[in-house]
Design a protein around this motif. Structure first.
Motif, PDB file in Angstrom:
ATOM      1  N   UNK A  47      -4.161   7.033  -2.884  1.00 15.53           N
ATOM      2  CA  UNK A  47      -4.960   6.518  -1.767  1.00 15.53           C
ATOM      3  C   UNK A  47      -4.522   5.094  -1.429  1.00 15.53           C
ATOM      4  N   UNK A  48      -4.336   4.272  -2.450  1.00 12.48           N
ATOM      5  CA  UNK A  48      -3.895   2.892  -2.237  1.00 12.48           C
ATOM      6  C   UNK A  48      -2.481   2.865  -1.673  1.00 12.48           C
ATOM      7  N   UNK A  49      -1.600   3.668  -2.258  1.00 13.42           N
ATOM      8  CA  UNK A  49      -0.202   3.676  -1.838  1.00 13.42           C
ATOM      9  C   UNK A  49      -0.061   4.198  -0.409  1.00 13.42           C
ATOM     10  N   UNK A  55       0.625   5.697   5.553  1.00 18.33           N
ATOM     11  CA  UNK A  55       0.689   7.163   5.578  1.00 18.33           C
ATOM     12  C   UNK A  55      -0.690   7.812   5.561  1.00 18.33           C
ATOM     13  N   UNK A  56      -1.731   7.033   5.353  1.00 19.99           N
ATOM     14  CA  UNK A  56      -3.084   7.608   5.311  1.00 19.99           C
ATOM     15  C   UNK A  56      -3.569   7.848   6.739  1.00 19.99           C
ATOM     16  N   UNK A  57      -4.120   8.985   6.962  1.00 21.51           N
ATOM     17  CA  UNK A  57      -4.648   9.309   8.287  1.00 21.51           C
ATOM     18  C   UNK A  57      -5.923   8.502   8.527  1.00 21.51           C
ATOM     19  N   UNK A 185      -4.388  15.222   3.402  1.00 19.88           N
ATOM     20  CA  UNK A 185      -2.934  15.273   3.556  1.00 19.88           C
ATOM     21  C   UNK A 185      -2.498  13.933   4.137  1.00 19.88           C
ATOM     22  N   UNK A 186      -1.466  13.358   3.551  1.00 21.67           N
ATOM     23  CA  UNK A 186      -0.952  12.085   4.062  1.00 21.67           C
ATOM     24  C   UNK A 186       0.092  12.373   5.134  1.00 21.67           C
ATOM     25  N   UNK A 187       0.281  11.395   6.036  1.00 22.15           N
ATOM     26  CA  UNK A 187       1.338  11.491   7.037  1.00 22.15           C
ATOM     27  C   UNK A 187       2.646  11.142   6.357  1.00 22.15           C
TER      28      UNK A 187
END
Length: 188
Positions: A47-49, A55-57, A185-187
């Protein structure tokens, strides 16, 4: 006064004694299109990365705005490991180290938890089973241990793990269905 070492029940453990299959997304608890109030969260390192790398939506940021977020010393440890492995000669390292430092310093101490010996012992047992069942090799074994610690720590504290690590946490939910994880899901 020394703390009492927990007594582990080695016989009372769920062990399917077979490789677990990855389930379809429709069978798993994913963040929806709209962030909703709910259980307090314990954030997985991804989540942090994902946030730092963009990349987090947006839905993840919305979710973090409305739910209470908690942190684990496991995530701090993994973030600091990242700082250690970054090449000091790489031009982006200085910025990355600063961003990770700001992220860790922003974690409120009263919302940051360290796993106790009960969680650590149970996580070691659980990760050993997971490694055996899934055939994890050396590189994946430490990651599995860290995931198990985070998962069991969240259970003990009454939190839900927020993670993009669908495969490993799906397996953990299959082994311990009373645990809670919320996937995104990350981008890429």
């Amino acid at each position: 006064m020394a703390s009492k070492v927990p007594v582990f029940d080695f016989e009372a453990r769920f062990d399917p004694q077979k490789t677990l299959a990855q389930r379809d997304d429709e069978e798993l608890p994913f963040v929806g299109d709209i962030a909703e109030a709910g259980q307090e969260l314990l954030l997985d390192t991804c989540v942090y990365i994902d946030g730092l790398q963009g990349r987090a939506r947006d839905i993840v940021a919305d979710l973090l705005d409305i739910r209470q977020s908690n942190h684990s010393s496991v995530a701090v440890q993994e973030l600091m490991h990242t700082v250690g492995v970054l090449d000091p000669q790489h031009p982006g390292t200085k910025v990355a180290v600063r961003q990770i430092g700001m992220t860790i310093h922003a974690m409120q101490p009263h919302r940051t938890f360290a796993p106790d010996s009960d969680v650590l012992g149970r996580a070691a047992l659980l990760s050993g089973m997971l490694c055996r069942l899934q055939g994890y090799q050396r590189d994946a074994r430490l990651r599995a241990l860290q995931d198990c610690v985070l998962f069991l720590q969240a259970m003990k504290l009454g939190f839900t793990v927020l993670t993009a690590n669908v495969s490993d946490f799906d397996y953990l939910l299959q082994l311990i269905p009373s645990g809670r994880a919320l996937f995104y899901r990350s981008d890429n």
